[in-house]
Write an enzyme that holds these catalytic residues in place. Structure first.
Site, PDB file in Angstrom:
ATOM      1  N   GLU A  92     -14.330  -0.934  26.397  1.00 48.29           N
ATOM      2  CA  GLU A  92     -13.210  -1.652  25.063  1.00 48.29           C
ATOM      3  C   GLU A  92     -12.151  -1.971  26.650  1.00 48.29           C
ATOM      4  OE1 GLU A  92     -11.282  -2.137  22.342  1.00 48.29           O
ATOM      5  OE2 GLU A  92     -10.481  -3.432  22.995  1.00 48.29           O
TER       6      GLU A  92
ATOM      7  N   ALA B 292     -17.860  -5.727  27.182  1.00 50.37           N
ATOM      8  CA  ALA B 292     -19.085  -5.663  26.921  1.00 50.37           C
ATOM      9  C   ALA B 292     -20.332  -6.712  26.628  1.00 50.37           C
ATOM     10  CB  ALA B 292     -19.765  -4.106  25.754  1.00 50.37           C
TER      11      ALA B 292
ATOM     12  N   GLU C 161      -0.575 -20.529  -0.635  1.00 51.21           N
ATOM     13  CA  GLU C 161      -1.323 -20.138  -0.735  1.00 51.21           C
ATOM     14  C   GLU C 161      -2.327 -21.559  -1.963  1.00 51.21           C
ATOM     15  OE1 GLU C 161      -3.498 -16.962  -1.262  1.00 51.21           O
ATOM     16  OE2 GLU C 161      -4.819 -17.763  -2.004  1.00 51.21           O
TER      17      GLU C 161
ATOM     18  N   ASP D  94     -14.915  -3.863  10.658  1.00 55.15           N
ATOM     19  CA  ASP D  94     -14.282  -5.093   9.806  1.00 55.15           C
ATOM     20  C   ASP D  94     -15.910  -5.767  10.807  1.00 55.15           C
ATOM     21  OD1 ASP D  94     -12.074  -4.125   9.966  1.00 55.15           O
ATOM     22  OD2 ASP D  94     -11.018  -5.626  10.352  1.00 55.15           O
TER      23      ASP D  94
ATOM     24  N   HIS E 288       8.900  17.798  -9.806  1.00 57.63           N
ATOM     25  CA  HIS E 288       9.746  17.119 -10.097  1.00 57.63           C
ATOM     26  C   HIS E 288      10.793  17.082  -9.013  1.00 57.63           C
ATOM     27  CE1 HIS E 288      11.961  15.537 -13.184  1.00 57.63           C
ATOM     28  NE2 HIS E 288      13.147  16.641 -13.384  1.00 57.63           N
TER      29      HIS E 288
HETATM   30  P1  FAD Z   1     -11.202  -2.875  15.644  1.00 55.80           P
HETATM   31  O1  FAD Z   1      -9.840  -2.395  15.331  1.00 55.80           O
HETATM   32  O2  FAD Z   1     -10.957  -4.913  15.492  1.00 55.80           O
HETATM   33  O3  FAD Z   1     -11.579  -3.074  16.889  1.00 55.80           O
HETATM   34  C1  FAD Z   1     -12.140  -3.818  18.515  1.00 55.80           C
HETATM   35  C2  FAD Z   1     -12.489  -3.223  19.058  1.00 55.80           C
HETATM   36  O4  FAD Z   1     -13.231  -3.708  19.860  1.00 55.80           O
HETATM   37  C3  FAD Z   1     -10.928  -4.685  19.864  1.00 55.80           C
HETATM   38  O5  FAD Z   1      -9.874  -3.641  20.579  1.00 55.80           O
HETATM   39  C4  FAD Z   1     -11.631  -5.258  20.717  1.00 55.80           C
HETATM   40  O6  FAD Z   1     -11.082  -5.349  21.890  1.00 55.80           O
HETATM   41  C5  FAD Z   1     -12.414  -4.561  20.570  1.00 55.80           C
HETATM   42  N1  FAD Z   1     -13.903  -5.325  21.815  1.00 55.80           N
HETATM   43  C6  FAD Z   1     -14.449  -6.526  20.898  1.00 55.80           C
HETATM   44  N2  FAD Z   1     -15.814  -7.160  21.616  1.00 55.80           N
HETATM   45  C7  FAD Z   1     -15.961  -5.583  22.367  1.00 55.80           C
HETATM   46  C8  FAD Z   1     -16.439  -6.130  23.586  1.00 55.80           C
HETATM   47  N3  FAD Z   1     -17.253  -7.610  23.829  1.00 55.80           N
HETATM   48  N4  FAD Z   1     -16.684  -4.976  24.822  1.00 55.80           N
HETATM   49  C9  FAD Z   1     -15.412  -4.767  24.424  1.00 55.80           C
HETATM   50  N5  FAD Z   1     -14.685  -4.911  23.404  1.00 55.80           N
HETATM   51  C10 FAD Z   1     -14.849  -5.308  22.655  1.00 55.80           C
HETATM   52  N6  FAD Z   1      -5.969  -2.195   7.478  1.00 55.80           N
HETATM   53  C11 FAD Z   1      -5.418  -1.552   7.018  1.00 55.80           C
HETATM   54  O7  FAD Z   1      -6.670  -0.609   7.179  1.00 55.80           O
HETATM   55  N7  FAD Z   1      -4.202  -0.680   6.690  1.00 55.80           N
HETATM   56  C12 FAD Z   1      -3.542  -1.848   7.352  1.00 55.80           C
HETATM   57  O8  FAD Z   1      -1.887  -0.951   7.007  1.00 55.80           O
HETATM   58  C13 FAD Z   1      -3.640  -3.118   7.641  1.00 55.80           C
HETATM   59  N8  FAD Z   1      -2.487  -3.970   8.489  1.00 55.80           N
HETATM   60  C14 FAD Z   1      -3.122  -5.047   9.124  1.00 55.80           C
HETATM   61  C15 FAD Z   1      -2.041  -6.095   9.720  1.00 55.80           C
HETATM   62  C16 FAD Z   1      -2.492  -6.901  10.160  1.00 55.80           C
HETATM   63  C17 FAD Z   1      -1.417  -7.702  11.042  1.00 55.80           C
HETATM   64  C18 FAD Z   1      -3.760  -6.957  10.646  1.00 55.80           C
HETATM   65  C19 FAD Z   1      -4.003  -8.053  11.607  1.00 55.80           C
HETATM   66  C20 FAD Z   1      -4.761  -6.280  10.133  1.00 55.80           C
HETATM   67  C21 FAD Z   1      -4.837  -5.069   9.769  1.00 55.80           C
HETATM   68  N9  FAD Z   1      -5.271  -4.357   9.034  1.00 55.80           N
HETATM   69  C22 FAD Z   1      -5.149  -3.411   7.673  1.00 55.80           C
HETATM   70  C23 FAD Z   1      -6.569  -4.353   8.609  1.00 55.80           C
HETATM   71  C24 FAD Z   1      -7.505  -3.920  10.797  1.00 55.80           C
HETATM   72  O9  FAD Z   1      -6.840  -3.699  11.608  1.00 55.80           O
HETATM   73  C25 FAD Z   1      -8.942  -3.200  10.859  1.00 55.80           C
HETATM   74  O10 FAD Z   1      -9.114  -3.367   9.142  1.00 55.80           O
HETATM   75  C26 FAD Z   1      -9.696  -2.866  11.796  1.00 55.80           C
HETATM   76  O11 FAD Z   1      -8.688  -2.788  12.639  1.00 55.80           O
HETATM   77  C27 FAD Z   1     -10.778  -2.831  11.817  1.00 55.80           C
HETATM   78  O12 FAD Z   1     -11.219  -1.772  12.816  1.00 55.80           O
HETATM   79  P2  FAD Z   1     -12.450  -1.437  13.887  1.00 55.80           P
HETATM   80  O13 FAD Z   1     -12.715  -0.741  14.745  1.00 55.80           O
HETATM   81  O14 FAD Z   1     -13.089  -2.447  12.832  1.00 55.80           O
HETATM   82  O15 FAD Z   1     -12.250  -2.949  14.497  1.00 55.80           O
HETATM   83  P1  NAD Z   2      -6.555 -12.111   3.266  1.00 56.29           P
HETATM   84  O1  NAD Z   2      -7.928 -12.835   2.678  1.00 56.29           O
HETATM   85  O2  NAD Z   2      -6.150 -10.939   2.997  1.00 56.29           O
HETATM   86  O3  NAD Z   2      -5.951 -13.132   2.372  1.00 56.29           O
HETATM   87  C1  NAD Z   2      -5.793 -14.634   3.114  1.00 56.29           C
HETATM   88  C2  NAD Z   2      -5.516 -15.163   1.559  1.00 56.29           C
HETATM   89  O4  NAD Z   2      -5.436 -17.419   2.227  1.00 56.29           O
HETATM   90  C3  NAD Z   2      -6.231 -15.915   0.495  1.00 56.29           C
HETATM   91  O5  NAD Z   2      -5.397 -15.070  -1.052  1.00 56.29           O
HETATM   92  C4  NAD Z   2      -6.658 -17.117  -0.132  1.00 56.29           C
HETATM   93  O6  NAD Z   2      -6.729 -17.772  -1.215  1.00 56.29           O
HETATM   94  C5  NAD Z   2      -5.891 -17.903   1.034  1.00 56.29           C
HETATM   95  N1  NAD Z   2      -6.122 -18.575   2.026  1.00 56.29           N
HETATM   96  C6  NAD Z   2      -7.773 -18.979   2.514  1.00 56.29           C
HETATM   97  N2  NAD Z   2      -7.717 -20.537   2.978  1.00 56.29           N
HETATM   98  C7  NAD Z   2      -6.412 -20.908   2.680  1.00 56.29           C
HETATM   99  C8  NAD Z   2      -6.039 -21.894   3.362  1.00 56.29           C
HETATM  100  N3  NAD Z   2      -6.782 -22.700   3.491  1.00 56.29           N
HETATM  101  N4  NAD Z   2      -4.517 -22.610   2.630  1.00 56.29           N
HETATM  102  C9  NAD Z   2      -4.263 -22.263   1.718  1.00 56.29           C
HETATM  103  N5  NAD Z   2      -4.750 -20.940   1.509  1.00 56.29           N
HETATM  104  C10 NAD Z   2      -6.190 -19.869   2.207  1.00 56.29           C
HETATM  105  O7  NAD Z   2      -6.352 -12.584   4.334  1.00 56.29           O
HETATM  106  P2  NAD Z   2      -5.177 -12.060   5.882  1.00 56.29           P
HETATM  107  O8  NAD Z   2      -4.363 -11.929   4.964  1.00 56.29           O
HETATM  108  O9  NAD Z   2      -5.225 -12.791   6.679  1.00 56.29           O
HETATM  109  O10 NAD Z   2      -6.032 -10.378   5.756  1.00 56.29           O
HETATM  110  C11 NAD Z   2      -7.438 -10.448   6.941  1.00 56.29           C
HETATM  111  C12 NAD Z   2      -7.593  -9.272   6.347  1.00 56.29           C
HETATM  112  O11 NAD Z   2      -7.348  -8.111   7.616  1.00 56.29           O
HETATM  113  C13 NAD Z   2      -7.346  -8.471   5.105  1.00 56.29           C
HETATM  114  O12 NAD Z   2      -8.721  -9.389   3.917  1.00 56.29           O
HETATM  115  C14 NAD Z   2      -7.376  -6.998   4.807  1.00 56.29           C
HETATM  116  O13 NAD Z   2      -8.562  -6.676   5.039  1.00 56.29           O
HETATM  117  C15 NAD Z   2      -6.975  -6.616   6.331  1.00 56.29           C
HETATM  118  N6  NAD Z   2      -5.561  -6.019   6.150  1.00 56.29           N
HETATM  119  C16 NAD Z   2      -5.061  -5.421   5.142  1.00 56.29           C
HETATM  120  C17 NAD Z   2      -4.226  -4.754   5.113  1.00 56.29           C
HETATM  121  C18 NAD Z   2      -3.433  -4.171   4.385  1.00 56.29           C
HETATM  122  O14 NAD Z   2      -5.437  -2.575   4.594  1.00 56.29           O
HETATM  123  N7  NAD Z   2      -2.582  -3.379   5.075  1.00 56.29           N
HETATM  124  C19 NAD Z   2      -3.118  -5.957   5.872  1.00 56.29           C
HETATM  125  C20 NAD Z   2      -2.890  -6.098   6.618  1.00 56.29           C
HETATM  126  C21 NAD Z   2      -4.761  -7.023   6.645  1.00 56.29           C
END
Ligand code: FAD
Ligand code: NAD
Length: 469
Positions: A35, A119, A211, A316, A448
């Site tokens: 990591e 990595a 949006e 992701d 309930h």
């Molecule tokens: P990541 O969590 O992105 O982890 C990848 C890791 O790989 C990172 O720590 C990175 O540093 C490391 N890495 C990358 N390249 C290298 C390299 N070359 N060498 C070593 N390490 C490396 N999802 C939900 O289900 N519920 C939510 O409520 C939710 N809320 C979110 C809110 C926000 C603001 C954001 C941005 C995302 C949210 N998500 C949510 C999405 C969620 O965070 C991701 O789907 C999730 O983290 C994906 O997990 P991952 O293990 O695939 O990747």
């Molecule tokens: P999103 O895909 O949820 O939303 C992006 C929005 O931006 C869409 O509604 C799209 O139509 C709009 N859009 C795209 N291009 C645009 C432009 N040029 N101008 C205006 N609007 C535009 O993406 P996000 O909110 O960035 O979140 C990224 C991902 O992270 C999500 O798809 C989700 O997988 C993950 N996430 C999940 C949670 C959760 O599970 N509760 C919370 C946060 C993030």
């Protein structure tokens, strides 16, 4: 150069990678995880956990502010609350820190070796890591790519500052603001834009959401998002749909937006760009091993195998839906496959939750998606307005909806919108995962008074005999 070898190398310690490594360790596989940042990935450090901490703080603040503003129907009155954002952020960071240590401890307990550094693939069996003490070569029997995703940057609105904390910010910057902005323009009315936009609006910021499509949260059906739109209006959030951000104004004090009715200026102390995330496939040698791609994502099969033997990809980096629990489920499965178990990936029952106000949950198929399969369906919907517990929580907006096959009543999907419905996702997921019938849900005794009773009632409604409506 120092060298080590292992049976399994996991690249990235996000929810996908660390769960994979823990499970592999539990199963006795000699595992190394690399990591470049802190353990826990996007989710723990700058995603799910910190955003939900901020959302919770904003909810509490807004509640107190409402009580202070006038007589509460609950008979509670308080004086005007104050928000110390710097303290809120420290509290959020404290939770993140505890969980960072927790993940590091779990990896250690499972016998996994953690390597800190970036990595880089040399070939399909060898990875080079830049560590603090110099380069390290890791030779692995099998490799799991779990490098996650990064925010999409708009060319007209590049993120400023080293961690996106300038004028134009990503979600990472928004979660670390030192001062509450007076005005915030949010580009993208999806998950992050609406979750964080709502939180800032509750803390007192004047929020405008821009949006591109014709409605917010286009991923969910319009009936589910309606209560969210209504609440945003109550919170004073301006929502511009069919609108596109063009860039900052010359003085950099506003966002210029292209709308159907001409160009508009939106005053903005910060512009939060949340237009999606893209798989992290660049800059670390993935091109060296020439994997098959699906657009920007690594293409995988139902066992998360890539096109190269012995190389898996999870989370992701494999594309949509980008959800932490999907990454974890894939990670656990891959660890078991590597340990010799027979496993495959069943994606029917991945819950999706949007932590807006009210929250939205969806598991399986919506009515529209179920109809598109050509099947006859039954749909039962029960409003929280007829649910006693929801009334006691002043949370009558929303409903639970269940979708089932008309012939054998197999539950195909469940959706809900309402206060706190994220906690119902476990029951919804279980029903779809186990192949429950409407009769199973209707026949389950629900305690309930709970909001869960609306789930049972939705099933009864689909069967034609609801009790409380
Ligand atoms: P990541 O969590 O992105 O982890 C990848 C890791 O790989 C990172 O720590 C990175 O540093 C490391 N890495 C990358 N390249 C290298 C390299 N070359 N060498 C070593 N390490 C490396 N999802 C939900 O289900 N519920 C939510 O409520 C939710 N809320 C979110 C809110 C926000 C603001 C954001 C941005 C995302 C949210 N998500 C949510 C999405 C969620 O965070 C991701 O789907 C999730 O983290 C994906 O997990 P991952 O293990 O695939 O990747
Ligand atoms: P999103 O895909 O949820 O939303 C992006 C929005 O931006 C869409 O509604 C799209 O139509 C709009 N859009 C795209 N291009 C645009 C432009 N040029 N101008 C205006 N609007 C535009 O993406 P996000 O909110 O960035 O979140 C990224 C991902 O992270 C999500 O798809 C989700 O997988 C993950 N996430 C999940 C949670 C959760 O599970 N509760 C919370 C946060 C993030």
């Amino acid at each position: 150069m120092n060298e080590i070898s292992c049976a399994l190398l996991v690249v990235g310690a996000g929810p996908g990678g660390y769960v994979c490594a823990i499970r592999a360790g539990q199963l006795g596989v000699d595992t190394v995880i690399v990591e470049k940042d802190r353990p826990g990935g996007t989710c723990l450090n700058v995603g799910c956990i910190p955003s939900k901490a901020l959302i919770h703080a904003a909810d509490e603040f807004e509640k107190a502010r409402l009580w202070a503003a006038g007589p509460s129907p609950l008979g509670i009155s308080v004086s005007a609350p104050k928000l110390d954002l710097a303290r809120t952020i420290r509290w959020k960071d404290h939770i993140v820190g505890r969980l960072n240590n927790g993940v590091a401890g779990l990896l250690k307990k499972a016998g996994v070796k953690s390597v800190a550094g970036r990595a880089r693939f040399r070939d399909g069996k060898t990875v080079e890591v830049e560590t603090e003490t110099g380069p390290l070569l890791i030779r692995a029997g099998q490799i799991v790519i779990a490098t996650g995703s990064v925010p999409v940057e708009l060319p007209s609105l590049p993120f400023g500052g080293p961690s996106g904390n300038g004028k134009v910010i990503s979600s990472t910057g928004a979660l670390a603001l030192a001062k509450l902005p007076e005005t915030l323009a949010v580009v993208g009315g999806g998950y992050i834009g609406l979750e964080l936009g709502t939180a800032f609006a509750k803390m007192g910021t004047k929020v405008t959401v821009v949006e591109a499509t014709d409605r917010i949260l286009p991923l969910y059906d319009a009936e589910l998002t309606k209560p969210v739109g209504k609440r945003l209006k109550e919170l004073g959030v301006t929502v511009m749909t069919g609108a596109k951000a063009k860039g900052l104004s010359p003085k950099k004090d506003a966002l210029l937006v292209e709308t159907g009715a001409g160009d508009k200026r939106v005053a903005a102390d910060h512009v939060l760009v949340t237009v999606g995330r893209r798989p992290a496939t660049e800059g670390w040698g993935l091109e060296e091993i020439d994997l098959d791609m699906a657009g920007r994502a690594v293409r995988v099969d139902d066992q998360c195998r890539t096109s190269m033997r012995g190389v898996f990809a999870i989370g992701d980096v494999t594309g949509e839906p980008m959800l932490a629990h999907r990454a974890m489920a894939q990670g656990e499965m891959v660890a078991e496959i590597v340990a010799g178990h027979r496993r495959a990936w069943d994606k029917r029952a991945i819950p999706a939750i949007c932590f807006t106000d009210p929250e939205i949950v969806s598991v399986g198929l919506s009515p529209e998606e179920a109809r598109a399969t050509g099947r006859e369906i039954k749909v039962g919907q029960f409003p929280f307005g007829a649910n006693g517990r929801a009334m006691t929580k002043l949370a009558e907006d929303g409903f639970v909806r269940i979708v089932a096959r008309a012939d054998n009543h197999l539950v195909l999907g469940i959706q809900a919108v309402g206060n706190g419905v994220s906690e119902l996702s476990a029951a919804f997921g279980l029903a779809v995962e186990m192949g429950a019938r409407l009769e199973d849900v209707a026949g389950t005794i629900h305690a309930h008074p709970t909001q869960g009773e609306a789930f049972q009632e939705a099933a009864l409604k689909a069967l034609g005999h609801p009790l409380h409506i």
